[in-house]
Design an enzyme around this catalytic site. Structure first.
Site, mmCIF file in Angstrom:
data_model
loop_
_atom_site.group_PDB
_atom_site.id
_atom_site.type_symbol
_atom_site.label_atom_id
_atom_site.label_comp_id
_atom_site.label_asym_id
_atom_site.label_seq_id
_atom_site.Cartn_x
_atom_site.Cartn_y
_atom_site.Cartn_z
ATOM 1 N N LYS A 134 -16.483 17.702 42.834
ATOM 2 C CA LYS A 134 -15.891 19.161 42.864
ATOM 3 C C LYS A 134 -16.632 20.079 42.125
ATOM 4 C CE LYS A 134 -12.794 16.826 40.743
ATOM 5 N NZ LYS A 134 -11.580 16.008 40.140
ATOM 6 N N THR B 81 -6.751 26.177 34.616
ATOM 7 C CA THR B 81 -7.306 25.218 35.525
ATOM 8 C C THR B 81 -6.871 23.818 34.727
ATOM 9 O OG1 THR B 81 -8.994 25.440 34.371
ATOM 10 C CG2 THR B 81 -8.983 26.705 36.164
ATOM 11 N N GLY C 29 -5.199 20.532 34.994
ATOM 12 C CA GLY C 29 -4.637 19.662 35.991
ATOM 13 C C GLY C 29 -5.120 19.882 37.317
ATOM 14 N N THR C 30 -6.268 20.853 37.460
ATOM 15 C CA THR C 30 -6.762 21.093 39.021
ATOM 16 C C THR C 30 -7.077 19.761 39.576
ATOM 17 O OG1 THR C 30 -8.754 21.715 37.884
ATOM 18 C CG2 THR C 30 -7.414 23.371 38.748
ATOM 19 N N GLY C 31 -7.846 18.824 38.871
ATOM 20 C CA GLY C 31 -8.448 17.756 39.372
ATOM 21 C C GLY C 31 -7.202 16.781 39.749
ATOM 22 N N CYS C 32 -6.174 16.635 39.090
ATOM 23 C CA CYS C 32 -5.098 15.702 39.132
ATOM 24 C C CYS C 32 -4.250 16.065 40.464
ATOM 25 C CB CYS C 32 -4.154 15.662 37.957
ATOM 26 S SG CYS C 32 -5.006 15.540 36.518
HETATM 27 N N1 LIG Z 1 -11.521 29.108 38.931
HETATM 28 C C1 LIG Z 1 -11.490 28.332 40.103
HETATM 29 N N2 LIG Z 1 -11.171 29.248 41.433
HETATM 30 C C2 LIG Z 1 -11.181 28.480 42.438
HETATM 31 N N3 LIG Z 1 -11.307 27.020 42.702
HETATM 32 C C3 LIG Z 1 -11.438 26.335 41.472
HETATM 33 C C4 LIG Z 1 -11.525 26.931 40.215
HETATM 34 N N4 LIG Z 1 -11.743 26.223 39.323
HETATM 35 C C5 LIG Z 1 -11.722 24.646 40.030
HETATM 36 N N5 LIG Z 1 -11.479 25.163 41.266
HETATM 37 C C6 LIG Z 1 -11.466 23.879 42.174
HETATM 38 O O1 LIG Z 1 -10.188 23.102 41.880
HETATM 39 C C7 LIG Z 1 -10.574 21.751 42.260
HETATM 40 C C8 LIG Z 1 -10.682 21.014 41.087
HETATM 41 O O2 LIG Z 1 -12.052 21.029 40.546
HETATM 42 P P1 LIG Z 1 -12.409 20.841 38.977
HETATM 43 O O3 LIG Z 1 -11.783 21.936 38.249
HETATM 44 O O4 LIG Z 1 -14.035 20.801 38.765
HETATM 45 O O5 LIG Z 1 -11.821 19.449 38.751
HETATM 46 P P2 LIG Z 1 -11.609 18.791 37.265
HETATM 47 O O6 LIG Z 1 -10.188 19.384 36.831
HETATM 48 O O7 LIG Z 1 -11.292 17.172 37.572
HETATM 49 O O8 LIG Z 1 -12.420 19.343 36.413
HETATM 50 C C9 LIG Z 1 -12.070 21.857 43.217
HETATM 51 O O9 LIG Z 1 -11.616 22.004 44.612
HETATM 52 C C10 LIG Z 1 -12.676 22.988 42.612
HETATM 53 O O10 LIG Z 1 -13.557 23.819 43.343
HETATM 54 C C1 LIG Z 2 -3.212 12.209 31.343
HETATM 55 C C2 LIG Z 2 -4.310 13.092 31.786
HETATM 56 N N1 LIG Z 2 -5.032 12.708 33.031
HETATM 57 C C3 LIG Z 2 -5.928 13.530 33.511
HETATM 58 C C4 LIG Z 2 -6.274 14.790 32.668
HETATM 59 C C5 LIG Z 2 -7.285 15.862 33.229
HETATM 60 O O1 LIG Z 2 -6.650 17.052 33.564
HETATM 61 P P1 LIG Z 2 -7.479 18.339 32.910
HETATM 62 O O2 LIG Z 2 -9.090 17.785 33.337
HETATM 63 O O3 LIG Z 2 -7.109 19.412 33.741
HETATM 64 O O4 LIG Z 2 -7.284 18.568 31.513
HETATM 65 C C6 LIG Z 2 -5.746 15.170 31.277
HETATM 66 N N2 LIG Z 2 -5.742 16.162 30.626
HETATM 67 N N3 LIG Z 2 -4.480 14.257 30.907
#
Ligand SMILES: Nc1ncnc2c1ncn2[C@@H]1O[C@H](COP(=O)(O)OP(=O)(O)O)[C@@H](O)[C@H]1O
Ligand SMILES: Cc1ncc(COP(=O)(O)O)c(N)n1
Length: 264
Positions: free
Chosen positions: A176, A207, A209-212
């Protein structure tokens, strides 16, 4: 005969509702899948950071998994925060009994910068859980840890996806690009082809929780029977929309999941 798709999340909690189990269940529900959940750790956190963490006793994790395995259909599952090796051992054993695609979101550090997993567990994750995954969805720092290589460019991201599949036997890896500066582009390597999923970068601090949300959406679509590439594409559209319409909640990195209070 029920025709409902059932998705399971095995993860930690987030009382502020933006990440963890709470984000996963909201995503399952929004995508019309029946959501089930096993809690690994209770985490006192909000959009600004983590205050304290209480890990579930191992027997409590085992019992939560067993009561679901014995009673409910599992069409796809994901893991989020798994804090230590003992948890990973029991979760790995139970996943073996589930005949369902497994999506690993290798949660290591929260967006706030707080660590959510110990060093021993990071290594164990590579040896034991990764080979069981249909898909692993690391962000850039997580992919750097798993591969041991730094990731500066888009080519590095593609190399990391291939490395994880070829060396750690994951069926597929989705790197990602949220932490990169340019477009929000992600790369999926499925063992035979590289697939690119790109979206305009949205200028927002929301952002958390985006990954979750992304891995929970992929789990929902896999539970519904979509192919891996279709599931990732639909989930990319879903998480991009969630970020673009997120609410200004919290003093830190706000939550992504805007639909939580959307008028029906
Ligand atoms: N500012 C943003 N604008 C658009 N898409 C985003 C943005 N930040 C993250 N994403 C997208 O959200 C999804 C989660 O990625 P990321 O944020 O890297 O994960 P994590 O929460 O695990 O760090 C991916 O598809 C990423 O490309
Ligand atoms: C219990 C739990 N699981 C996953 C994340 C990651 O989320 P983020 O990277 O957006 O803080 C978090 N903050 N808490």
């Amino acid at each position: 005969m029920n025709n409902v798709s059932c998705a399971l999340t095995i993860a930690g909690t987030d009382p502020s509702g933006g990440a963890g189990i709470q984000a996963d269940l909201k995503t399952f529900q929004e995508l019309q899948t029946y959501g089930m959940s096993v809690i690994t750790s209770v985490v006192a956190q909000n959009t600004t950071g983590v205050t304290s963490v209480h890990h579930m006793p191992i027997n409590m994790i085992e019992d939560q998994l067993e009561v679901i395995i014995k009673d409910m259909p599992i069409h796809a599952l994901k893991t989020g925060m798994i804090a230590n090796k003992q948890m990973m051992e029991i979760i790995s054993k139970k996943i073996e009994k589930m005949d369902a695609p497994y999506v690993m979101d290798p949660v290591m550090v929260a967006t706030s910068g707080d660590s959510l997993i110990d060093t021993e567990a990071r290594s164990f994750l590579r040896e034991y859980l990764l080979p069981q995954t249909a898909l692993v969805t690391p962000n850039i720092p997580e992919a750097e840890f798993i591969t041991g290589h730094s990731i500066e460019t888009l080519e590095d991201m593609k190399d990391a996806a291939k490395h994880i599949v070829d060396h750690f036997n994951a069926d597929a890896a989705l790197i990602k690009g949220g932490h990169m500066k340019a477009e929000a582009v992600d790369f999926l390597y499925d063992g035979s082809a590289m697939h690119t999923f790109s979206a305009k970068r949205i200028n927002t601090k929301n952002t958390h929780g985006t990954g979750c949300t992304y891995s929970a959406a992929i789990t929902s679509y896999l539970a519904k029977g979509y192919s891996m590439v279709e599931a990732v594409q639909k989930s990319k559209d879903f998480v991009t929309a969630a970020i673009s319409k997120s609410f200004e909640l919290g003093y830190g990195n706000g939550p992504t999941n805007h639909w939580a209070i959307r008028e029906r």
